[in-house]
Design an enzyme around this catalytic site. Structure first.
Site, PDB file in Angstrom:
ATOM      1  N   HIS A  39      99.355  20.240  25.733  1.00  0.00           N
ATOM      2  CA  HIS A  39      99.075  19.646  26.556  1.00  0.00           C
ATOM      3  C   HIS A  39      98.194  18.967  27.696  1.00  0.00           C
ATOM      4  CE1 HIS A  39     100.559  15.009  28.077  1.00  0.00           C
ATOM      5  NE2 HIS A  39      99.505  14.971  26.926  1.00  0.00           N
ATOM      6  N   ARG A  40      97.078  19.537  28.092  1.00  0.00           N
ATOM      7  CA  ARG A  40      96.348  19.481  29.389  1.00  0.00           C
ATOM      8  C   ARG A  40      96.766  20.786  29.250  1.00  0.00           C
ATOM      9  NH1 ARG A  40      99.057  14.269  32.537  1.00  0.00           N
ATOM     10  NH2 ARG A  40      99.491  12.826  30.780  1.00  0.00           N
ATOM     11  N   GLU A  66      94.853  20.641  24.601  1.00  0.00           N
ATOM     12  CA  GLU A  66      94.649  19.332  24.310  1.00  0.00           C
ATOM     13  C   GLU A  66      93.846  19.066  26.158  1.00  0.00           C
ATOM     14  OE1 GLU A  66      95.329  14.448  24.913  1.00  0.00           O
ATOM     15  OE2 GLU A  66      96.030  16.969  25.996  1.00  0.00           O
ATOM     16  N   ASP A  68      91.799  15.839  28.516  1.00  0.00           N
ATOM     17  CA  ASP A  68      91.053  14.934  29.137  1.00  0.00           C
ATOM     18  C   ASP A  68      89.181  15.091  28.892  1.00  0.00           C
ATOM     19  OD1 ASP A  68      93.333  13.088  28.382  1.00  0.00           O
ATOM     20  OD2 ASP A  68      93.804  14.875  29.431  1.00  0.00           O
ATOM     21  N   HIS A  81      92.671  14.636  33.925  1.00  0.00           N
ATOM     22  CA  HIS A  81      93.497  12.700  32.820  1.00  0.00           C
ATOM     23  C   HIS A  81      93.085  11.343  33.652  1.00  0.00           C
ATOM     24  CE1 HIS A  81      96.990  10.861  31.907  1.00  0.00           C
ATOM     25  NE2 HIS A  81      96.864  11.003  30.736  1.00  0.00           N
ATOM     26  N   GLU A 140      90.018  14.712  23.964  1.00  0.00           N
ATOM     27  CA  GLU A 140      90.573  12.952  23.968  1.00  0.00           C
ATOM     28  C   GLU A 140      89.407  12.467  24.828  1.00  0.00           C
ATOM     29  OE1 GLU A 140      94.422  11.687  25.221  1.00  0.00           O
ATOM     30  OE2 GLU A 140      93.601  10.143  25.841  1.00  0.00           O
ATOM     31  N   LYS A 142      88.892   9.204  26.991  1.00  0.00           N
ATOM     32  CA  LYS A 142      90.084   8.598  28.068  1.00  0.00           C
ATOM     33  C   LYS A 142      88.700   7.193  28.042  1.00  0.00           C
ATOM     34  CE  LYS A 142      94.142   9.279  29.540  1.00  0.00           C
ATOM     35  NZ  LYS A 142      94.988   9.296  28.234  1.00  0.00           N
TER      36      LYS A 142
HETATM   37  O1  G3P Z   1      96.921  13.860  23.244  1.00  0.00           O
HETATM   38  C1  G3P Z   1      98.177  12.284  22.952  1.00  0.00           C
HETATM   39  C2  G3P Z   1      98.411  12.877  24.735  1.00  0.00           C
HETATM   40  O2  G3P Z   1      97.101  13.241  26.017  1.00  0.00           O
HETATM   41  C3  G3P Z   1      98.306  10.849  24.877  1.00  0.00           C
HETATM   42  O3  G3P Z   1      98.443  10.872  26.588  1.00  0.00           O
HETATM   43  O4  G3P Z   1      98.331   9.794  28.494  1.00  0.00           O
HETATM   44  O5  G3P Z   1      98.802  12.731  28.223  1.00  0.00           O
HETATM   45  O6  G3P Z   1      97.291  11.454  27.795  1.00  0.00           O
HETATM   46  P1  G3P Z   1      98.016  11.317  27.746  1.00  0.00           P
HETATM   47 CA    CA Z   2      96.005  13.054  26.495  1.00  0.00          CA
END
Ligand code: G3P
Ligand code: CA
Length: 277
Positions: A39-40, A66, A68, A81, A140, A142
């Site tokens: 994540h990130r 992952e 953003d 993010h 992702e 955003k």
């Molecule tokens: O991949 C799911 C997650 O990244 C969504 O929440 O806020 O971390 O971008 P956030």
């Molecule tokens: Ca994300």
């Protein structure tokens, strides 16, 4: 030295060995049937959404990283993010108000730790150039409604690559993902479900799974039945959480297809999901 002092020192030493040994071994959330997503990037170990975090994700053998994506003032796809640079850099203001050259001047690593000071923001293009082929990419968009034409830009960039099997595009904005699917049906898209909208009706699921391969939830706002409903429609489910220490066990209980986590070294009751290299 007294006998009992020696005894206590031995106990403390053994505990430290166990502790540090454990941390060294806690290197991958693993399950044979479940995809692991950093994540990130591996954001417990390095500043989120930076090259270091993505390199760490590769090192820890995550299946996907992952990230953003936003658009800069001069239309470049940049990885961060938040819409604003305040939290993760030494600058202030909105990404959309800076050119890429200006954004590159900010320090995106120092707030995480001195070892990362001087690390700069990267673009999606740079991410693809370095990481495509090494690890899967979960990208992702955003707040794509803020950035007119971002879908076309992403698609144009991705079309430089022939094989899309290691790439997934996701967003909380379902219409944006519908657009990506229309522009480039060969690429898989995912819909992120907001906690406030986590009771998804059968009709909505029918619609979303007609173009999206993934319906992704915060782990605290999904259950076994919802996962089953997605699976019944041919979709897959990833769950994410930044805080829920039961993420892994809930993911297994619900029967999801993947876990999006920071790759933290949480103490866990489930060493079965942590593999030693
Ligand atoms: O991949 C799911 C997650 O990244 C969504 O929440 O806020 O971390 O971008 P956030
Ligand atoms: Ca994300």
């Amino acid at each position: 030295m007294k006998k009992h002092n020696l005894f206590y020192m031995a106990i403390v030493g053994a505990c430290m060995l166990l502790l540090f040994g454990y941390n060294d071994q806690t290197i991958r959330v693993h399950s044979p049937n479940m995809v692991s997503v950093a994540h990130r990037g591996a954001s417990s170990f390095a500043p989120e959404n930076t090259r270091s975090a993505f390199q760490k994700a590769v090192e820890l053998r995550a299946d996907y990283l992952e990230c953003d994506v936003h658009l800069s003032k001069d239309g470049e796809l940049v990885i961060m993010h938040d819409e604003k640079i305040d939290r993760t850099t030494n600058g202030s203001g909105y990404i959309k108000d800076y050119t890429l050259a200006e954004l590159k001047e900010f320090d995106a690593g120092g707030s995480f730790g001195d070892a990362f000071r001087g690390e700069s923001i990267i673009t999606l293009n740079e991410l693809l150039e370095e990481f495509y082929g090494q690890i899967g990419l979960l990208i992702e968009l955003k707040n794509p409604q803020l950035y007119t034409g971002i879908e076309e830009k992403i698609v144009a960039l991705l079309k430089e690559y022939n094989d899309f099997s290691s790439i997934i595009i996701q967003s909380f904005d379902a219409e944006s993902m519908r657009k990506i699917h229309t522009l480039l049906p060969e690429i898989e898209v995912g819909i992120l479900i907001r906690p406030s909208e986590s009771i998804v009706s059968a009709k909505r699921l029918d619609d979303l799974t007609s173009f999206a391969s993934y319906i992704n939830f915060n782990v605290s706002f999904v259950n076994k039945k919802m996962v089953k409903n997605v699976h019944k429609r041919g979709g897959k489910v990833f769950v994410w959480s930044k805080k829920d220490k039961m993420l892994v066990s809930k993911a297994h209980k619900f029967g999801v297809d993947g876990i999006i986590s920071d790759f933290s070294t949480w103490p866990t009751n489930e060493p079965i999901y942590l593999v030693q290299e």
